[in-house]
Scaffold this motif. Structure first.
Motif, mmCIF file in Angstrom:
data_model
loop_
_atom_site.group_PDB
_atom_site.id
_atom_site.type_symbol
_atom_site.label_atom_id
_atom_site.label_comp_id
_atom_site.label_asym_id
_atom_site.label_seq_id
_atom_site.Cartn_x
_atom_site.Cartn_y
_atom_site.Cartn_z
ATOM 1 N N SER A 1 -4.824 5.505 -11.571
ATOM 2 C CA SER A 1 -3.320 5.914 -11.792
ATOM 3 C C SER A 1 -3.157 6.322 -13.603
ATOM 4 C CB SER A 1 -2.798 4.384 -11.817
ATOM 5 O OG SER A 1 -3.111 3.953 -10.560
ATOM 6 N N LEU B 1 1.883 1.772 -11.594
ATOM 7 C CA LEU B 1 1.377 0.895 -12.402
ATOM 8 C C LEU B 1 -0.053 0.908 -12.552
ATOM 9 C CD1 LEU B 1 3.009 -1.650 -9.809
ATOM 10 C CD2 LEU B 1 3.715 -1.211 -12.171
ATOM 11 N N LEU C 1 -3.088 -4.363 -12.031
ATOM 12 C CA LEU C 1 -2.578 -4.170 -10.444
ATOM 13 C C LEU C 1 -3.624 -4.920 -9.632
ATOM 14 C CD1 LEU C 1 -0.331 -2.707 -8.826
ATOM 15 C CD2 LEU C 1 -1.951 -0.816 -8.669
ATOM 16 N N ASP D 1 -3.474 9.000 -4.072
ATOM 17 C CA ASP D 1 -3.774 7.825 -4.711
ATOM 18 C C ASP D 1 -4.416 6.559 -3.873
ATOM 19 O OD1 ASP D 1 -4.349 6.126 -7.014
ATOM 20 O OD2 ASP D 1 -2.307 5.542 -7.247
HETATM 21 MG MG LIG Z 1 -4.470 2.596 -9.582
#
Ligand SMILES: [Mg+2]
Ligand SMILES: Nc1nc2c(ncn2[C@@H]2O[C@H](COP(=O)(O)OP(=O)(O)O)[C@@H](O)[C@H]2O)c(=O)[nH]1
Ligand SMILES: [Zn+2]
Length: 255
Positions: free
Chosen positions: A136, A149, A153, A180
């Protein structure tokens, strides 16, 4: 694909006529779950340090992607962490020898991101790797507007909607779409048939032919793969991964 409800977030629900697929099948469950299909680029993402990338983990990811008929590129993230550069050189050498494109990057400093950007901005891609390696963060670094985020996470994933095994399709400002995918904390969940595994090591195909058709490259006489390992043309770590993945697949086999 169906809009999942939040702006810029999509869930791949059903894909028709898929050619290449990324599949996950939980232990004991019959139906494989397709995470993504017909991707233009697939990246196996690991961090050099924090946590350190072992060749075994990298090979698991590469085999998973190869088994879906796709040709992965390898992203080595967190190049900025002290000591990461020392580990980067030998790792890159192993995988470049196999023929993989290796992209050492830092989501934190932006180093090395341009080649990754060039790939991700064209067509549909997926980032595959365990949580915590910076998937991410890399997308945020390429497109700060995403504000995905990051960080803790995965620690929260036991409760929230992030436990889903659906991929989220993120649209980059530059035009590309990136799946993702959820963190692959337990890559052993991924199922590849025993007899498929050798074919997921591209360098094995370049070894001299084995004496026996269907050679498992374990203890058969005149095995071209084992000879290539002994002469250094196939890296020992790669062969170790092959044996380990094969043993696991044999254990999973019903009888
Ligand atoms: Mg991630
Ligand atoms: N030092 C350093 N830390 C990073 C880098 N990329 C990500 N991180 C950190 O690693 C942790 C996990 O990142 P995240 O993007 O959530 O990983 P993901 O689970 O793969 O999506 C976060 O604390 C990030 O700040 C990097 O290039 N360098
Ligand atoms: Zn053999």
């Amino acid at each position: 694909m169906v809009l999942a409800g939040e702006a810029d977030e999509w869930t791949i629900e059903r894909v028709e006529d898929r050619i290449t697929t990324l599949v996950r099948r939980a232990r004991g469950s019959a139906a494989p779950k397709v995470l993504a299909a017909n991707l233009d680029h697939v990246f196996a993402v690991v961090s050099l340090l924090e946590p350190p990338a072992a060749t075994e983990l990298i090979d698991r990811l590469l085999v998973l992607i190869e088994s879906g008929g796709m040709h992965p590129m390898l992203v080595l993230n967190k190049l900025d962490v002290e000591g990461a550069r020392d580990w980067m050189a030998p790792l890159s050498a192993i995988y470049e020898d196999v023929g993989y494109r290796v992209l050492p990057v830092s989501a934190k400093t932006g180093e090395g991101l341009e080649p990754l950007r060039a790939e991700l901005c064209r067509g549909m891609s997926a980032l595959i790797g365990p949580s915590g390696v910076g998937k991410s963060s890399l997308l945020n670094a390429l497109d700060p507007g995403l504000a995905l985020l990051t960080g803790d996470l995965s620690a929260k994933s036991g409760t929230g909607r992030h436990t889903t095994v659906s991929s989220r399709l993120v649209e980059l400002r530059c035009g590309g779409f990136v799946a993702d995918t959820p963190g692959f904390g337990d890559v052993t969940l991924w199922e590849v048939a025993v007899e498929e595994i050798a074919g997921c090591f591209p360098e094995f195909a370049r070894a001299e032919p084995c004496r026996f058709r269907g050679c498992a490259h374990v203890q058969e006489p005149d095995c071209g793969v084992r000879e290539a390992v002994e002469s250094g043309r196939i890296h020992e770590a790669r062969y170790r991964s092959y044996r380990k993945l094969r043993d696991e697949a044999l254990e999973r086999a019903p009888y």
